[in-house]
Design a protein around this motif. Structure first.
Motif, PDB file in Angstrom:
ATOM      1  N   GLY A   3      52.955  29.849  35.688  1.00 33.00           N
ATOM      2  CA  GLY A   3      52.500  29.014  36.444  1.00 33.00           C
ATOM      3  C   GLY A   3      51.202  29.655  37.218  1.00 33.00           C
ATOM      4  O   GLY A   3      51.115  30.320  36.234  1.00 33.00           O
ATOM      5  N   THR A   4      50.564  29.456  38.186  1.00 34.18           N
ATOM      6  CA  THR A   4      49.164  30.120  38.518  1.00 34.18           C
ATOM      7  C   THR A   4      49.725  31.633  39.640  1.00 34.18           C
ATOM      8  O   THR A   4      50.650  31.216  40.333  1.00 34.18           O
ATOM      9  N   VAL A   5      49.238  32.457  39.036  1.00 31.56           N
ATOM     10  CA  VAL A   5      49.345  33.801  39.675  1.00 31.56           C
ATOM     11  C   VAL A   5      48.173  34.715  39.875  1.00 31.56           C
ATOM     12  O   VAL A   5      46.951  34.046  38.671  1.00 31.56           O
ATOM     13  N   LEU A   6      47.884  34.608  40.899  1.00 39.78           N
ATOM     14  CA  LEU A   6      46.558  35.387  41.528  1.00 39.78           C
ATOM     15  C   LEU A   6      46.938  36.845  41.366  1.00 39.78           C
ATOM     16  O   LEU A   6      47.444  37.705  41.933  1.00 39.78           O
ATOM     17  N   VAL A   7      46.080  38.107  40.689  1.00 34.02           N
ATOM     18  CA  VAL A   7      46.412  39.100  40.871  1.00 34.02           C
ATOM     19  C   VAL A   7      45.183  39.684  41.494  1.00 34.02           C
ATOM     20  O   VAL A   7      44.376  39.664  41.115  1.00 34.02           O
ATOM     21  N   THR A   8      45.151  40.585  42.378  1.00 35.09           N
ATOM     22  CA  THR A   8      44.190  40.950  43.509  1.00 35.09           C
ATOM     23  C   THR A   8      43.703  42.078  42.412  1.00 35.09           C
ATOM     24  O   THR A   8      43.954  43.061  42.302  1.00 35.09           O
ATOM     25  N   GLY A   9      42.354  42.117  42.852  1.00 32.47           N
ATOM     26  CA  GLY A   9      41.359  43.403  42.461  1.00 32.47           C
ATOM     27  C   GLY A   9      41.044  43.567  41.000  1.00 32.47           C
ATOM     28  O   GLY A   9      41.592  44.461  40.212  1.00 32.47           O
ATOM     29  N   GLY A  10      41.153  42.622  40.083  1.00 38.09           N
ATOM     30  CA  GLY A  10      41.029  42.314  38.794  1.00 38.09           C
ATOM     31  C   GLY A  10      40.234  43.504  38.328  1.00 38.09           C
ATOM     32  O   GLY A  10      40.934  43.867  36.099  1.00 38.09           O
ATOM     33  N   THR A  11      39.316  44.501  38.296  1.00 39.07           N
ATOM     34  CA  THR A  11      38.889  45.016  37.993  1.00 39.07           C
ATOM     35  C   THR A  11      40.123  46.829  37.443  1.00 39.07           C
ATOM     36  O   THR A  11      39.504  47.952  37.111  1.00 39.07           O
ATOM     37  N   GLY A  12      40.899  46.531  38.335  1.00 42.08           N
ATOM     38  CA  GLY A  12      41.239  48.459  38.500  1.00 42.08           C
ATOM     39  C   GLY A  12      42.894  48.349  37.744  1.00 42.08           C
ATOM     40  O   GLY A  12      43.110  47.173  36.449  1.00 42.08           O
ATOM     41  N   PHE A  13      43.250  49.754  37.256  1.00 36.50           N
ATOM     42  CA  PHE A  13      43.617  49.874  36.247  1.00 36.50           C
ATOM     43  C   PHE A  13      44.975  48.912  35.843  1.00 36.50           C
ATOM     44  O   PHE A  13      45.245  48.307  35.221  1.00 36.50           O
ATOM     45  N   VAL A  14      45.767  48.693  36.703  1.00 31.98           N
ATOM     46  CA  VAL A  14      47.465  48.283  37.076  1.00 31.98           C
ATOM     47  C   VAL A  14      46.962  46.986  36.644  1.00 31.98           C
ATOM     48  O   VAL A  14      47.757  45.458  36.096  1.00 31.98           O
ATOM     49  N   ALA A  15      45.372  46.125  37.511  1.00 35.69           N
ATOM     50  CA  ALA A  15      45.743  45.250  37.633  1.00 35.69           C
ATOM     51  C   ALA A  15      45.267  44.704  35.981  1.00 35.69           C
ATOM     52  O   ALA A  15      45.656  42.727  35.974  1.00 35.69           O
ATOM     53  N   GLY A  16      44.012  45.237  35.575  1.00 40.83           N
ATOM     54  CA  GLY A  16      43.939  44.577  34.264  1.00 40.83           C
ATOM     55  C   GLY A  16      44.952  44.570  33.191  1.00 40.83           C
ATOM     56  O   GLY A  16      45.332  43.442  32.510  1.00 40.83           O
ATOM     57  N   TRP A  17      46.323  45.492  33.404  1.00 41.41           N
ATOM     58  CA  TRP A  17      47.383  45.044  32.239  1.00 41.41           C
ATOM     59  C   TRP A  17      48.200  43.706  32.608  1.00 41.41           C
ATOM     60  O   TRP A  17      48.209  43.118  32.199  1.00 41.41           O
ATOM     61  N   CYS A  18      48.187  43.895  34.203  1.00 45.07           N
ATOM     62  CA  CYS A  18      49.163  42.782  34.643  1.00 45.07           C
ATOM     63  C   CYS A  18      48.548  41.531  34.227  1.00 45.07           C
ATOM     64  O   CYS A  18      49.020  40.162  33.902  1.00 45.07           O
ATOM     65  N   ILE A  19      47.189  41.506  34.795  1.00 43.64           N
ATOM     66  CA  ILE A  19      46.395  40.320  33.769  1.00 43.64           C
ATOM     67  C   ILE A  19      47.017  39.588  32.313  1.00 43.64           C
ATOM     68  O   ILE A  19      47.018  38.971  31.534  1.00 43.64           O
ATOM     69  N   ALA A  20      46.342  40.601  31.822  1.00 42.43           N
ATOM     70  CA  ALA A  20      47.383  40.975  29.758  1.00 42.43           C
ATOM     71  C   ALA A  20      48.424  40.006  29.803  1.00 42.43           C
ATOM     72  O   ALA A  20      48.033  39.336  29.384  1.00 42.43           O
ATOM     73  N   GLU A  21      49.320  40.542  30.566  1.00 42.39           N
ATOM     74  CA  GLU A  21      50.138  40.542  30.171  1.00 42.39           C
ATOM     75  C   GLU A  21      51.063  38.967  30.921  1.00 42.39           C
ATOM     76  O   GLU A  21      51.926  38.095  30.206  1.00 42.39           O
ATOM     77  N   LEU A  22      50.282  38.768  31.945  1.00 42.10           N
ATOM     78  CA  LEU A  22      50.245  36.936  32.694  1.00 42.10           C
ATOM     79  C   LEU A  22      50.110  36.654  31.292  1.00 42.10           C
ATOM     80  O   LEU A  22      50.277  35.218  31.828  1.00 42.10           O
ATOM     81  N   LEU A  23      48.023  36.667  31.276  1.00 43.37           N
ATOM     82  CA  LEU A  23      47.501  35.875  29.698  1.00 43.37           C
ATOM     83  C   LEU A  23      48.377  35.463  28.555  1.00 43.37           C
ATOM     84  O   LEU A  23      48.610  33.990  28.091  1.00 43.37           O
ATOM     85  N   ARG A  24      49.741  36.754  28.016  1.00 38.40           N
ATOM     86  CA  ARG A  24      49.630  35.989  27.479  1.00 38.40           C
ATOM     87  C   ARG A  24      51.595  35.793  27.196  1.00 38.40           C
ATOM     88  O   ARG A  24      51.760  35.202  26.697  1.00 38.40           O
ATOM     89  N   GLY A  25      51.411  35.164  29.048  1.00 37.65           N
ATOM     90  CA  GLY A  25      52.822  35.416  29.215  1.00 37.65           C
ATOM     91  C   GLY A  25      52.442  33.541  29.097  1.00 37.65           C
ATOM     92  O   GLY A  25      53.261  32.929  29.261  1.00 37.65           O
ATOM     93  N   GLY A  26      51.506  32.581  29.227  1.00 35.80           N
ATOM     94  CA  GLY A  26      51.114  31.507  29.317  1.00 35.80           C
ATOM     95  C   GLY A  26      51.140  31.162  30.678  1.00 35.80           C
ATOM     96  O   GLY A  26      51.160  30.084  30.710  1.00 35.80           O
ATOM     97  N   HIS A  27      50.593  31.910  31.459  1.00 35.33           N
ATOM     98  CA  HIS A  27      50.599  31.819  32.566  1.00 35.33           C
ATOM     99  C   HIS A  27      48.925  31.135  33.255  1.00 35.33           C
ATOM    100  O   HIS A  27      47.855  31.732  32.119  1.00 35.33           O
ATOM    101  N   ALA A  28      48.715  30.582  34.272  1.00 39.48           N
ATOM    102  CA  ALA A  28      47.135  30.879  34.786  1.00 39.48           C
ATOM    103  C   ALA A  28      46.923  31.732  35.592  1.00 39.48           C
ATOM    104  O   ALA A  28      47.917  31.600  36.711  1.00 39.48           O
ATOM    105  N   VAL A  29      45.857  31.757  35.293  1.00 36.89           N
ATOM    106  CA  VAL A  29      45.897  33.764  35.835  1.00 36.89           C
ATOM    107  C   VAL A  29      44.841  33.334  36.393  1.00 36.89           C
ATOM    108  O   VAL A  29      43.591  33.267  36.527  1.00 36.89           O
TER     109      VAL A  29
END
Length: 347
Positions: A3-29
């Protein structure tokens, strides 16, 4: 399920890894940044995680302002609200952290509920489930920390008050949007970018020989990769609706972290301190140890904590803390530009 997922604060430590794992899982981020000039750095930062950024969109939105949030939320299925102010805060003005954290959380939730987002997963902190230090109780998700407890600095009070505000808001708001909160311990692990690396600066300090002698301080540690995985599990698992989940692996004293670094890294850990300071000496010196000053109430304490709920309900299976510490150190050593000083905010 994607699905489409919004991650707030993309430059953050945790946010960066959330973005990476969501993209790896096929989500639109989607992600939010306060400054459009940071987009290139963000995209470069997630490249080492081995993902393609073509499915990543960037929106400009600030936790302190209403502008941008409706556009960022429109059409989203889920939100990972990871962004929060960092650092120990100005002791003369605790609201400098507390107000943006609380009001920013409410701003995100208002936009999410307006957009009909299915679920918001909010990053809180393990400290929000910590009882008074002398209570002889294990930290678990049934406990709500008292923000007036003197063990908490402004950063931890901001987390307690922001999470409370989130649950209060959701209790008073009708609609389909659900809330889940994740309560991590001290977050270590591989660093994608030096900005907002948070508690990683403790490892950075040890590698640089700071402090020169070790205080009796310890942390319940969680790997940033495991934390990102838990956010994503909590995002879609039906049983996670309306739940809080502590995220932690093992407890390690700074002395044990230092021993692990020396044993595994050899000459690369040559500056890591050996000496341990008696508590009475540390109490005298902590006011002058900027990185660790806010942790003074935890000196010599190994408070009990359990992440059994996340393991049982969501299949949370974190790496051993020693592995996380080594991987964190290796990422810092392999990219020396990551070793710049930044504020510390271990949960």
């Amino acid at each position: 399920m994607t699905g489409t997922v919004l991650v707030t604060g993309g430059t953050g430590f945790v946010a960066g890894w959330c973005i990476a794992e969501l993209l790896r899982g096929g989500h639109a981020v989607r992600t939010t940044l306060r400054n459009a000039n940071k987009e290139t750095a963000l995209r470069m930062a997630i490249t080492p995680a081995g993902v393609c950024d073509h499915a990543l969109s960037v929106f400009i939105a600030d936790l302190t302002r209403d502008e941008g949030w409706d556009a960022a939320m429109a059409g989203c299925d889920y939100v990972l609200h990871v962004a929060s102010p960092l650092g120990g805060g100005d002791p003369t003005n605790p609201d400098a952290l507390i107000t943006p954290a609380r009001e920013g959380t409410l701003r995100v939730l208002r936009a999410a509920t307006k957009a009909g987002v299915k679920r918001v997963v909010m990053t809180s902190a393990a400290a929000t489930a910590r009882p008074p230090l002398n209570a002889n109780r294990t930290s678990d998700e049934t406990i709500w920390a008292d923000p007036a407890d003197p063990q908490f600095d402004a950063y931890r009070r901001s987390k307690i008050l922001a999470e409370r505000a989130a649950w209060d808001f959701m209790a008073q708001t009708a609609g389909p949007t659900e809330l889940t909160t994740i309560l991590p311990g001290a977050v270590f692990g591989p660093v994608l970018a030096r900005e907002n690396a948070g508690s990683v600066q403790i490892i950075q300090g040890l590698l640089a020989g700071r402090p020169s002698a070790l205080p009796k301080l310890g942390f319940w540690i969680v790997d940033v990769r495991d934390l990102a995985d838990l956010h994503i599990r909590a995002m879609t698992a039906p049983e996670a609706r309306g739940q809080r989940f502590i995220a932690a692996s093992d407890f390690m004293w700074m002395e044990d972290m230092a021993k692990t670094l020396r044993a595994e890294l050899g000459d690369r850990a040559i500056k890591v301190p050996h000496r341990v300071l008696p508590n009475v000496v540390v109490r005298l010196l902590l006011p002058f140890m900027a990185q660790l000053r806010s942790l003074a109430p935890l000196l010599g304490r190994r408070f009990p904590l359990t992440a059994e709920k996340a393991r049982r309900m969501l299949g949370f299976s974190p790496r051993p803390a020693a592995v996380t510490v080594i991987d964190c150190a290796m990422s810092l050593l392999d990219n020396m530009s990551l070793l710049d000083e930044r504020p510390v905010s271990a949960a």
